[in-house]
Structure formats: structure tokens, C-alpha cells
Design an enzyme around this catalytic site. Structure first.
Site, mmCIF file in Angstrom:
data_model
loop_
_atom_site.group_PDB
_atom_site.id
_atom_site.type_symbol
_atom_site.label_atom_id
_atom_site.label_comp_id
_atom_site.label_asym_id
_atom_site.label_seq_id
_atom_site.Cartn_x
_atom_site.Cartn_y
_atom_site.Cartn_z
ATOM 1 N N ASP A 1 -2.675 -18.024 1.710
ATOM 2 C CA ASP A 1 -3.621 -18.536 1.187
ATOM 3 C C ASP A 1 -4.169 -19.780 2.174
ATOM 4 O OD1 ASP A 1 -1.132 -19.973 0.806
ATOM 5 O OD2 ASP A 1 -1.854 -20.302 -1.524
ATOM 6 N N ASP B 1 -5.072 -6.961 5.650
ATOM 7 C CA ASP B 1 -6.325 -6.458 5.435
ATOM 8 C C ASP B 1 -7.412 -7.394 5.024
ATOM 9 O OD1 ASP B 1 -8.217 -4.808 4.574
ATOM 10 O OD2 ASP B 1 -7.096 -3.766 2.984
ATOM 11 N N ASP C 1 -10.660 -9.219 7.573
ATOM 12 C CA ASP C 1 -12.073 -9.024 7.364
ATOM 13 C C ASP C 1 -12.497 -10.600 7.278
ATOM 14 O OD1 ASP C 1 -12.074 -6.344 7.040
ATOM 15 O OD2 ASP C 1 -12.507 -6.256 5.247
ATOM 16 N N LYS D 1 3.802 -15.143 2.086
ATOM 17 C CA LYS D 1 4.155 -15.988 1.023
ATOM 18 C C LYS D 1 5.527 -16.090 0.483
ATOM 19 C CE LYS D 1 1.221 -17.218 -1.716
ATOM 20 N NZ LYS D 1 0.647 -18.542 -2.120
ATOM 21 N N TYR E 1 0.884 -1.182 -0.003
ATOM 22 C CA TYR E 1 -0.005 -0.060 0.085
ATOM 23 C C TYR E 1 0.872 1.267 0.071
ATOM 24 C CZ TYR E 1 -4.002 -3.011 1.345
ATOM 25 O OH TYR E 1 -4.893 -3.831 1.274
#
Length: 372
Positions: A229, A253, A257, A196, A145
Site C-alpha cells: 500500500d 498486477d 497498471d 504485506k 490467482y
């Protein structure tokens, strides 16, 4: 009960349902001042779309300076479709991103806890989520970001290319990992680091740095690693295997959620974003619900104020060291839910539907019962 020094708070209600749910926190603050000997010096200002309408920008420098001077910032929400036409550098959401960056708030704490009374509100089976209590620690001022280069460029053939860059340094990873390890020591003493590393060099560095920090300073804490994942899948399959999760900005993020819906509603979940402790022992911090501005229900009096109220409880705990008052607020919320009161987002058969203000009033009333 004894009188304590006055604490300086900056309240930023923001857009959409922000002002509505923040009003219910105001009632709780008034109760604490009247019944617990607390004193708050409160200032309030505009951010997001509300600031755009008044001042032409989502976050003024004056507000940033107020935030620096405060013991803590209580934030509502930003985002308003009326401003979809403005440039990327003027969008309401820039207010929260800039505040985090200006105050160097690098560690976002998002608890996902299932209240006993709301086990059936989750879309997962009750035996999967009953007793769930996890904490996601998300790095918030680095990663994709904020990395450079970034932007949209026009290629020689006239087509366009969007660019965002994932960047992390050793120091950035270490400081957020320390927050996770320290939190774990106060909980169930387990940290799962998520990245990852199989396809991203930044993920490989993340894993190496967390592993090294653990070996040097936190061998008493159980550390595991998981690909992002797989972590998403595991949060749905068996979320109670986790205690504290620590991860970068993008994965945090997404995963926070996802974890929020294990509890049944975004309207239930608070968050804290913390900075580094300074030489005087002060730690800049901002507290906000994770549900966003919800413009589709703004002004209808049906929003759930619990996430905002629990964000204030986190403020009491982490910034003001008022542990007893934090527990008092959390216990009042639990008691109200146990009595069957529900806002629209968590309503189910056999329960009593209430408005935003009715839920807030019930929690304030329950503060007295819990304290007694």
C-alpha cells in the site's frame, strides 16, 4: 550486418485491437528481414474469443505445443464482451493465464518509461515523471490467482462464500527475485521488494526469502523492502526513487497498471513474461502489450500500436539477444514521438493525430533514418 540463424516465432493476435496492432509489428519484422539480415519463421494462430468462435475453447493444446517449440511468443490481447455469457473456465482471458502456466512463465517484466516527448501526457506533474525508467518484476504463476483451495461454495444458510488462497513457496519466491536482482545489475543496481508482511504470512515469507537470497548471492545490489500500500502511494508521490520492483502476482498486477499511467497511456507499455533457462540455454518467453483488447475501439484504426511494437523490441532483446535491433526499434519510436505524431490516446494540442497504420508506417520509415 550479417545473416543470422532463422528464429521461430509464434504470433497470437487475439481479440479486439490485437490483430490491428500486431499488423504493424509484421511490417517491422519485414523491414528487419530486408535490411538487417534477419530471418524469421513465423506461424500464427487463434487465442481468446477468436479461438472460442472457431474452436469452442480459448486455447487449444495445439497452440500450447506451438508455443513450446517457438523461440518466443508474441501475444496481442484477449477479451471480448461477446463471450461474457460463457462459464469461468471458457472465458477468453483464460488463454493468457493457461499459456503462462503451461510454459512455466513465472516472471513478468513491465517497464514504465516516460519518453521525453510524452512528459506532458502523464496526469502527474512533469517534474515528477521526467526521466522515469522503472521495471516491475511480477511473479505470474503463483499467489492468489492460482492457490488452492479456491471457488464459490454455498453455506448451510443458503448464502455463498468466495474463496481464494495466497500461496508461495521458497523456490517460487527465489526464482523471481533472482530475475529482479539480475536485471538490477544491468540497470541502476537497486531492488525494492514489495509485500504485506505486516498482515500476511505469505508476505512475511516473501520478505524473509528475498532477504536471505540477497545476503547469499546479491550483496552488491542495494535491497529495500516496502509494504504494497505504501508502494502504491510512493509510485505517485516520487516514482523515480525506484529502479526494479519485485512483487507477487496480485500486487504486481495492481502496481504495474498504476505505474503504467505515470507514462500517460496504457497504449505505450510493453511487457515480457519469462520462464527458466533450460539445459540448452533456451528460455521460454511471451511478450505482450499491457493495454488489453480495448473492444470499444476495435476496428476503428485508432489504436496505439507502440506497446505492441515495444513488446517486440523486448522480444528481440531478451529472447533473441538482438540488442542492436531492439535499440533500433526503440529509437525509431522515440524519433517518431519527437516529431509530434500521436494516436488518439496520447494526442495533445499542437501535435499531429495519426491512425494505427500511419503510426506504424512512420516507425518503419524511421527505422531507416535511425539506422543511417
Amino acid at each position: 550486418m550479417s545473416s543470422q540463424p532463422t528464429k521461430k516465432l509464434l504470433i497470437l493476435p487475439g481479440d479486439g485491437i490485437g490483430p490491428e496492432v500486431m499488423q504493424e509489428v509484421r511490417h517491422i519484422i519485414s523491414w528487419l528481414e530486408a535490411n538487417r539480415g534477419l530471418s524469421f519463421d513465423i506461424s500464427e494462430d487463434l487465442v481468446g474469443g477468436a479461438s472460442l468462435a472457431q474452436y469452442g475453447e480459448p486455447l487449444r493444446d495445439e497452440v500450447v505445443e506451438k508455443a513450446r517449440a517457438a523461440d518466443a511468443v508474441l501475444f496481442g490481447s484477449v477479451g471480448d464482451p461477446r463471450w461474457n455469457h460463457v462459464g469461468f473456465d471458457k472465458r477468453p482471458e483464460l488463454a493468457i493465464l493457461k499459456l503462462r502456466q503451461e510454459l512455466a512463465l513465472f516472471a513478468n517484466l513491465r517497464p514504465a518509461k516516460v519518453f521525453d516527448a510524452l512528459v506532458d501526457a502523464s496526469t502527474l506533474k512533469p517534474d515528477v515523471v521526467r526521466g522515469l525508467d522503472i521495471m516491475i518484476v511480477r511473479e505470474t504463476v503463483g499467489g492468489i490467482y492460482f492457490g488452492n483451495p479456491r471457488g464459490i461454495e454455498t453455506l448451510p444458510d443458503g448464502s455463498k462464500r468466495g474463496i481464494n488462497t495466497e500461496v508461495y513457496t521458497t523456490a517460487e519466491i527465489e526464482r523471481v527475485a533472482r530475475v529482479a536482482f539480475d536485471l538490477a545489475r544491468k540497470r541502476s543496481n537497486r531492488v525494492c521488494s514489495v509485500e504485506k508482511c505486516n498482515v500476511m504470512e505469505s508476505g512475511l515469507l516473501w520478505k524473509e526469502v528475498v532477504t536471505d537470497l540477497h545476503a547469499r548471492e546479491y550483496q552488491d545490489v542495494e535491497l529495500s523492502h516496502m509494504l504494497a500500500d505504501n508502494c502504491a502511494m510512493q509510485l505517485v508521490r516520487n516514482p523515480r526513487q525506484f529502479d526494479v520492483l519485485v512483487t507477487g502476482n496480485l500486487f504486481g498486477d495492481l502496481l504495474s497498471d498504476l505505474a503504467s499511467m505515470l507514462t500517460g497511456s496504457l497504449g505505450m507499455l510493453p511487457s515480457a513474461t519469462l520462464g527458466a533457462v533450460d539445459s540448452e540455454g533456451r528460455c521460454p518467453a511471451l511478450y505482450e502489450p499491457i493495454h488489453g483488447s480495448a473492444p470499444d475501439i476495435a476496428g476503428q484504426g485508432i489504436a496505439n500500436p507502440i506497446a505492441q511494437i515495444l513488446s517486440f523490441a523486448m522480444l528481440l532483446r531478451y529472447s533473441l539477444n538482438m540488442q542492436a535491433e531492439a535499440v533500433l526499434v526503440e529509437d525509431a519510436v522515440s524519433a517518431v514521438l519527437a516529431k509530434g505524431l500521436r494516436t488518439a490516446d496520447i494526442m495533445s494540442d499542437g501535435k499531429t493525430r495519426v491512425s494505427t497504420s500511419e503510426m506504424g508506417a512512420a516507425i518503419v520509415n524511421e527505422l531507416g533514418n535511425v539506422q543511417a
